[in-house]
Motif scaffolding. Structure first.
Motif, PDB file in Angstrom:
ATOM      1  N   THR A  78       0.809  -1.227   0.000  1.00 21.92           N
ATOM      2  CA  THR A  78       0.000   0.000   0.000  1.00 21.92           C
ATOM      3  C   THR A  78       0.844   1.280   0.000  1.00 21.92           C
ATOM      4  O   THR A  78       0.592   2.171  -0.809  1.00 21.92           O
ATOM      5  N   PRO A  79       1.856   1.397   0.874  1.00 19.12           N
ATOM      6  CA  PRO A  79       2.603   2.666   0.865  1.00 19.12           C
ATOM      7  C   PRO A  79       3.488   2.843  -0.362  1.00 19.12           C
ATOM      8  O   PRO A  79       3.944   3.957  -0.624  1.00 19.12           O
ATOM      9  N   GLY A 125      -3.723   3.663  -9.399  1.00 18.75           N
ATOM     10  CA  GLY A 125      -3.596   2.501 -10.271  1.00 18.75           C
ATOM     11  C   GLY A 125      -3.626   1.195  -9.503  1.00 18.75           C
ATOM     12  O   GLY A 125      -3.736   1.183  -8.286  1.00 18.75           O
ATOM     13  N   GLY A 126      -3.518   0.091 -10.223  1.00 15.80           N
ATOM     14  CA  GLY A 126      -3.458  -1.213  -9.564  1.00 15.80           C
ATOM     15  C   GLY A 126      -2.033  -1.478  -9.106  1.00 15.80           C
ATOM     16  O   GLY A 126      -1.163  -0.613  -9.188  1.00 15.80           O
ATOM     17  N   PHE A 127      -1.806  -2.697  -8.613  1.00 15.08           N
ATOM     18  CA  PHE A 127      -0.462  -3.067  -8.225  1.00 15.08           C
ATOM     19  C   PHE A 127       0.355  -3.359  -9.468  1.00 15.08           C
ATOM     20  O   PHE A 127      -0.127  -3.975 -10.422  1.00 15.08           O
ATOM     21  N   ALA A 187       2.587   1.536  -3.640  1.00 14.46           N
ATOM     22  CA  ALA A 187       1.791   1.609  -4.863  1.00 14.46           C
ATOM     23  C   ALA A 187       1.182   3.000  -5.017  1.00 14.46           C
ATOM     24  O   ALA A 187       0.997   3.710  -4.029  1.00 14.46           O
ATOM     25  N   SER A 188       0.901   3.368  -6.239  1.00 17.50           N
ATOM     26  CA  SER A 188       0.231   4.644  -6.460  1.00 17.50           C
ATOM     27  C   SER A 188      -1.177   4.540  -5.903  1.00 17.50           C
ATOM     28  O   SER A 188      -1.746   3.461  -5.793  1.00 17.50           O
TER      29      SER A 188
END
Lengths: 360, 257
Positions: free
Chosen positions: B102-103, B109-111, B105-106
């Motif tokens: 989570t911290p 968008g997705g992962f 990734a944007s």
């Protein structure tokens, strides 16, 4: 295959509809539902005529010299465009909004039984609506309902906030206190001053009904959905991070208190707008998110859009049933959603009986 | 350069739970945080993780104060595994581990492939490959603890905070978990773990910090802290320290005073 293997498959995708396919299917279903629902009723209208009439109306609105009523005839054109279409579109918007609001509420409070009305929203809206219906307060019903809903939310959040950090438990309990107070107020007003005539109108509103939907209902509900739904859809990643609770979310870099305030406020504004046009329609915001999670898993970027689409179709059909099954009498749609929803909910619970105790 | 907890303090309802804690857990080592119930071990971890805001002090990681960093930036450097945490949502193990991204990734968008690769590495490092497709709710307590460890590793932290990581685990699972932690410290991750079991701490830790009523009463190497004259007043027991015949590490036995 043992039950545990089955649920593992359901969570990871084996033997399950891919999320994109489910979403596309639900979008097509919604378009089909809206078109079909408009044709159902005492006046027989073909679905293709609805489409042709739509094209005519759009062209006429763009300045082409067509008679938009030519396809359906003046009478049927009026039935479709003045009565059925606003009602069906309102149903779709309300269903989509309530479904997503319920899914977000369940995640934010970590409570599988949470619904959009959790913070006393419906009770506040009811109090506002009853004040108009019974006491003849001189404002429009949707305005009074919306003001009641927002006031209830503000009271609940202020109460929860004054107790310290906004934890899920405090939020729920504060909402409960506000809801009980508003419900008592509503009952008191009805008991004290309602006449025979206003009883049915009040009951219809309290159970949720789309019977009075007009194009302004469409504007309010669809407007709220168009503006606020993207905010909730965009917070999918943040909502995922709440899966293991507040501490875990904070350790993942989420501003827990701030996020909860902001999202609860968005949910409340959305729900307030929807309740204002339709009354408190139950079950859509409670059951649909659970049903969707069973199909595509718990990740919010899949759950939220699909819940919106399925919720819209569900309420379109529930309302179509509400206005046609006992023709010419009309049921409040809240009764239909509960009649359909309660057995589905029971079925979901029964299906999950083998899982290890977590219902969500 | 390492972790330096600089005069950290936090109080609740007028009671100092963490009282001027100042210590320097070495880098790339497992530091055990010891102390009786209510000594402030969990609270101290929560302060360092930024989950709870400290009233006073700093937590310096390589000279940068973690407590004043933006949340997301901090979550890319520090991960916390809680004592017990359960999910209400029906997540698979892999989905739960991906949450650790989570911290990184944007927000929209997705992962990315990078996120998935990091999750896969974390799953391997925590030794839960065999569980990856399982549903979280079907796991045993020990398995779930390992998944939480994997989720924390997916954050790719420089500092890993563990709150009673071996609680409720059988002996084998305890050693497994500590072996996974030893792998982390070997590649330079600093680990601070609250521990109840003093013998486990004696066997596995490189460095120890002993808390009592929110204050540091002893800190240093295993032999320095695990001495009868240090432990007896803090735990209010009689304590006998022996030497393990194979490892040479301290083995402790206790008796009422």
């Amino acid at each position: 295959m043992t039950p545990s293997e089955g649920s593992a498959g359901a969570a990871t995708g084996r033997g399950r509809l891919p999320a994109w396919a489910a979403t596309v299917a639900a979008a097509l279903l919604l378009v089909l539902s809206v078109t079909m629902a408009v044709t159902v009723g005492p006046a027989e209208i073909a679905p293709t005529d609805v489409w042709r009439s739509l094209v005519d109306h759009v062209r006429a609105a763009l300045g082409a010299t067509v008679d938009p009523t030519a396809t359906l005839g003046l009478l049927h054109d009026g039935i479709v465009w003045d009565l059925r279409m606003p009602r069906v579109l309102t149903a779709a918007a309300v269903g989509a909004g309530l479904g997503v609001a319920g899914a977000v509420m369940q995640s934010l409070t970590r409570n599988p039984l949470a619904d959009p009305y959790l913070l006393g929203l419906s009770s506040g809206a009811s109090l506002g609506a009853v004040a108009v219906l019974v006491l003849g307060v001189g404002v429009l019903l949707p305005v009074a309902a919306f003001v009641g809903a927002v006031a209830a939310l503000a009271a609940a959040l202020t109460l929860a906030g004054s107790l310290g950090t906004i934890t899920p438990a405090r939020t729920v309990l504060a909402g409960l206190a506000v809801a009980q107070l508003c419900a008592a107020g509503t009952s008191f007003v009805i008991f004290w001053s309602a006449t025979g005539d206003s009883y049915r109108e009040i009951l219809g509103w309290l159970m949720g009904s789309l019977g009075g939907a007009t194009w302004s209902s469409v504007a309010i509900s669809l407007g709220a959905v168009v503006v606020l739904l993207p905010v909730l859809l965009a917070s999918a990643r943040t909502l995922d991070a709440f899966a293991f609770g507040d501490t875990a979310a904070a350790a993942l870099g989420i501003g827990v208190g701030r996020t909860r305030w902001a999202l609860l406020t968005v949910v409340a504004l959305l729900t307030g707008a929807l309740v204002a046009v339709s009354g408190a329609i139950g079950f859509v915001g409670l059951i649909l998110p659970h049903a969707v999670r069973l199909v595509v898993g718990a990740a919010h970027h899949r759950v939220l859009p699909l819940t919106a689409l399925v919720g819209a179709s569900f309420l379109v059909w529930a309302d179509t049933a509400a206005r046609t099954v006992f023709e010419p009498r009309e049921l409040p749609v809240g009764i239909v959603t509960a009649f359909l929803g309660a057995p589905v909910f029971a079925l979901l619970l029964w299906q999950r009986r083998s899982a290890s105790g977590d219902l969500a | 350069m390492s972790l330096h907890l600089d005069h950290l303090a936090w109080s609740v309802e007028g009671r100092l739970v963490v009282d001027d804690v100042d210590c320097t857990p070495p880098r790339g080592a497992l530091t055990g945080l010891l102390g009786p119930n209510g000594a402030g071990k969990s609270s101290l971890l929560r302060l360092v993780a930024g989950v709870q805001q400290a009233a006073h002090g700093a937590a310096l990681l390589d000279g940068t104060d973690l407590l004043t960093m933006p949340r997301r930036a901090r979550a890319r450097r520090v991960a916390l595994v809680e004592q017990e945490s359960s999910a209400t949502a029906p997540l698979s193990v892999r989905e739960a581990v991906l949450l650790g991204r989570t911290p990184h990734a944007s927000r929209w968008g997705g992962f990315t492939a990078q996120d998935h690769a990091a999750a896969t590495r974390a799953i391997q490092e925590a030794g839960v490959q065999a569980l990856a497709a399982r549903r979280l709710a079907t796991l045993s307590g020990g398995e779930r603890q390992r998944v939480h460890l994997a989720r924390a590793l997916a954050q790719e932290p420089d500092l890993l905070l563990l709150d009673e990581p071996t609680n409720h685990l059988d002996v084998h699972a305890q050693l497994d978990t500590l072996a996974a932690v030893a792998g982390l410290t070997a590649r330079g991750v600093t680990v601070l773990a609250a521990l109840h079991d003093l013998n486990l701490a004696a066997a596995a830790c490189d460095h120890l910090v002993l808390l009592e009523a929110g204050r540091v009463v002893a800190a240093g190497g295993v032999e320095q802290v695990l001495r009868p004259e240090v432990l007896e007043p803090v735990y209010r027991v009689r304590c006998l320290v022996l030497e393990h015949p194979e490892t040479g590490r301290p083995v402790l036995t206790f008796a009422p005073r």
